[in-house]
Design an enzyme around this catalytic site. Structure first.
Site, PDB file in Angstrom:
ATOM      1  N   ASP A 281       3.938  -4.611 -31.981  1.00 22.48           N
ATOM      2  CA  ASP A 281       3.093  -3.253 -31.982  1.00 22.48           C
ATOM      3  C   ASP A 281       2.728  -2.664 -30.657  1.00 22.48           C
ATOM      4  OD1 ASP A 281       2.357  -0.738 -33.083  1.00 22.48           O
ATOM      5  OD2 ASP A 281       0.936  -1.740 -34.758  1.00 22.48           O
ATOM      6  N   TYR A 282       2.454  -1.519 -30.533  1.00 21.92           N
ATOM      7  CA  TYR A 282       2.212  -0.632 -29.348  1.00 21.92           C
ATOM      8  C   TYR A 282       1.225  -1.581 -28.195  1.00 21.92           C
ATOM      9  CZ  TYR A 282       1.709   3.710 -26.458  1.00 21.92           C
ATOM     10  OH  TYR A 282       1.727   4.421 -25.500  1.00 21.92           O
TER      11      TYR A 282
END
Ligand code: BGC
Length: 753
Positions: A281-282
């Site tokens: 994820d980011y």
């Protein structure tokens, strides 16, 4: 245990989706020509977003592409820009490797569908598949080949804003819908289709169990709970052939998911048989520093060794792995494996056949926000509304007299879609006011007053509305205007609730009632004595204790997308009969959370829900059950369930049992009903839920029509993971329940051999 036992694995059923000798040869040939740095470049996934502001040629993104430092990017809007970046990749670099282009296409692209939680309330995999297919068709026309969807995290805590992004609280329904999303987005021949895109199932894993509903918090649970309550939707998506999986922000057993080897390799790869790409994820590799687990370089080593292939945003893989390789902390074989997965993804997308496959500006001009897509979105939206209350058949409304539409969401063009619609153009969406006016034509008059702000407090409202602000007014004056409009009308439609960005990422709440100013507005409107309908906007289950006791009709419309205005009017005036049913329990109090219907039996069950029993598992000040149960939703018609029958009293080992129930439409409208089947295992190796959904059917019955609904129960439905994490079932007594929701069921008993 157990009649049929297999060690905790679904992999036996999973075919090799991607096994392809030609692909392997092609990629090996390509990788033989790649340097280590070029391989690391493939593992790097930066966000485009703001980087692409000026001419693409000069942007840092184009420069990184030229230097072969990225494998793809995400968050760049517009096919022309994307085409230009792709051109740089395949025409200005030596290796000519095309880029993958990702985007959070969560519930539509330009044509926006209801938020996923609402979509799940259709209990209709065909509708979910169709919405995903249209979203893929539009995104692919505008340069996107990879969506960070579906989110399949089971969520049982309404404080967590991201409950809006998933399919609710139930693993069985979640698994059915997860598959539907994958089918809809990816189609059955991704490589040769221009109109389908790759999925990324997220967030692996257990993100929905963020402690106390606070986003990005830890998720900590037993293996038993993971396997029995949270895993099924991830498994189903993998089995359906999802091309990618995204790891989650939370820790699992203390280790950030991004670097949790048990999670990513032992479970996802080895046990579930996942063969696609695993992306973080980011910036979650970068966040391992703030987790207090490891600075970027070591975090990158740990993430890679745990099984991560692609690094979203942190840059750690690109910038530190070469040195770590020299130091012997990672192997070249593992880097090669990750690089191969990125290249395989591009191959499966057909990008090596035609890198401009998703970059056809002529498609973007013709195929976005089309009349056909919008009509589908309108139809689909009407299936997602849940009628929570309808005293004396107050709905549908008649197209007559003067209708007062009151509330801050009644004329809020930029707030109809809910979270995650950064790709859409709200100025092209209708408002509720426009939808109602169009529906009544000159048969009735619709007058509007805003009535209140979202919250009284300006600062609180600013945080809540985020990037979709509403024009604020004076609190007192707004209320006075509304009461005036109400006084001159025959019926009040109150459009209140959460604004768009009060749910979704980073939108946790501790008070899950309708915000203060709107609650007071509703009370003042109710006090006028006029008939009143509550049109509820929300991205999460709310505490509607006051509303359910005082407002005669409540229609929950969630956030229904770009066609909200027309879709709500369709249902409000009876052109379409509501059929949605809740996929999350609506609590009586925030203090009950997390709350879900499939509670595990305690040793001290609550014998009398209406009174407090000391030393039983209950509360002094609240019942245990929700206000509106899982599976609940009314219709304008009524359905009567006849007596359930079983084909036998015993299910033989390896055999089946038929469960039949006659259902009759006894009301005045042709309508759809969702018939639900639950089971309960009377004695098992571990304490088991009081009931678990194991089947459902969405049927359509004309007025007066009856149908016998048949479910075939197999031993598969009886299986669970026991204390040794063995998958199977315990022969013995089971209960089977059938009904219109998880509360109002009839029960029969059978034995499984
Ligand atoms: C979210 C993901 C999303 C990613 C990329 C993260 O903050 O948790 O769901 O896909 O950003 O936009």
């Amino acid at each position: 245990m157990s009649a049929i036992t297999c060690m905790c694995s679904a992999s036996a059923q999973i075919g090799n989706h991607f096994g392809n000798a030609e692909m392997d040869r092609f990629i090996s040939g390509l990788m033989n020509r790649m340097t280590l740095q070029e391989k690391l470049g493939q593992l790097n996934l930066p966000s485009g977003g703001d980087l692409v502001t000026g001419p693409v040629q000069c942007s840092p993104l184009a420069e990184s592409i030229r230097l072969q430092k990225i494998g793809g990017f995400f968050n760049v809007l517009g096919v022309e820009k994307i085409r230009e970046l792709q051109r740089v990749a395949v025409e200005e670099t030596e290796l000519k490797i095309p880029l993958v282009v990702g985007m959070d296409v969560i519930h539509g692209y330009k044509t926006v569908f209801p938020i996923p939680l609402a979509m799940s309330c259709s209990w209709d995999p065909e509708v979910v598949e169709r919405a995903a297919e249209i979203a893929a068709a539009e995104a692919s026309a505008d340069g996107i080949c990879w969506t960070f969807s579906p989110m399949v995290d089971i969520a049982r805590d309404a404080r967590w804003g991201r409950i809006a992004e998933g399919n609710g609280e139930d693993p069985y329904l979640g698994a059915v819908l997860a598959e539907a999303y994958v089918r809809g987005y990816q189609g059955d021949d991704l490589r040769n289709s221009e109109r389908h895109i790759m999925t990324c199932v997220k967030h692996f894993a257990f993100y929905g169990a963020s402690e106390s509903g606070r986003d990005y918090n830890i998720a900590d649970m037993s293996r038993i709970r993971m396997y029995n309550e949270y895993m099924a939707p991830y498994r189903a998506a993998v089995r359906a052939g999802a091309g990618a999986v995204m790891s989650s922000f939370n820790t699992v057993d203390g280790v950030p998911a991004t670097a949790n080897r048990w999670l990513l390799t032992d479970l996802l790869r080895d046990e579930m048989g996942f063969e696609g790409l695993l992306v973080t994820d980011y910036n979650s590799i970068g966040e391992m520093d703030t987790h207090g687990v490891a600075p970027l370089k070591e975090a990158s080593v740990r993430a890679l060794n745990a099984g991560t292939d692609m690094d979203m945003v942190s840059g750690g893989f690109l910038n530190t792995l070469e040195e770590s390789l020299r130091e012997g902390k990672v192997t070249e074989a593992r880097i090669d494996e990750a690089c191969r997965r990125v290249l395989e993804m591009k191959y499966r997308l057909g990008l090596f056949d035609d890198p401009y496959k998703y970059c056809r500006p002529e498609r973007a001009r013709k195929e976005l926000f089309t009349e056909e897509h919008r009509a589908e979105a309108r139809r689909i939206a009407t299936e997602t509304f849940v009628l929570l209350k309808n005293d004396d058949g107050m709905l549908p409304l008649k197209r007559q007299g003067r209708i007062a539409l009151i509330g801050p969401l009644g004329d809020a063009r930029n707030n109809m879609c809910g979270m995650w619609c950064s790709t859409c153009d709200p100025e092209r969406h209708g408002t509720l006011l426009e939808g109602l006016r169009a529906a009544v034509g000159n048969q009735a008059e619709v007058v509007y007053a805003k009535g209140s702000n979202i919250y009284y407090d300006e600062q609180l409202e600013r945080g809540a509305v985020g990037t979709r602000p509403l024009q604020r007014g004076d609190n007192r004056q707004l209320l006075e205007e509304a009461l005036q409009v109400a006084a001159e009308s025959d019926v009040i439609v109150a459009a209140v609730g959460e604004s768009s960005e009060m749910s979704g990422e980073s939108a946790s709440r501790t008070d899950i009632r309708i915000p203060d100013a709107q609650r007071d507005l509703l009370k003042a409107l109710q006090a006028t004595g006029k008939p009143i309908v509550l049109l509820l906007f929300t991205g999460r289950p709310l505490d509607l204790t006051w509303e359910s006791a005082n407002i005669p009709a409540i229609l929950n419309v969630w956030f229904a997308g770009s066609e909200t205005g027309d879709a709500v009017a369709d249902v409000l005036f009876g052109r379409v009969v509501p059929s949605g049913k809740l996929t999350t329990t609506f609590p009586r109090s925030v203090g009950q959370l997390p709350l879900y219907y499939s509670q595990v039996r305690t040793g001290r069950p609550d014998g009398n829900p209406d009174a407090f029993d000391r030393f039983q598992s209950n509360y002094i000040d609240c019942r245990n059950d929700g206000l509106y149960p899982f599976g609940y939703g009314l219709s304008y018609t009524t359905f009567e369930y006849g007596e359930m029958t079983l084909s036998a009293e015993t299910m033989p080992e390896g055999g089946t049992l038929e469960v039949r129930v006659p259902v009759t439409n006894t009301g005045a409208y042709d309508a759809a009903e969702i018939v639900q089947l639950y089971i309960h295992d009377r004695y098992a190796d571990i304490a088991r839920p009081v009931k678990e959904l194991k089947g459902f059917q969405r049927i359509f019955l004309k007025r007066g029509e009856s149908r016998e609904v048949t479910f075939t129960l197999t031993s598969e439905a009886l299986k669970y993971y026991n204390s040794q994490l063995e998958y199977g079932y315990d022969p013995g007594e089971f209960q089977v329940m059938v009904g219109p929701n998880s509360r109002d069921v009839q029960t029969k008993t059978f034995r499984a051999e």
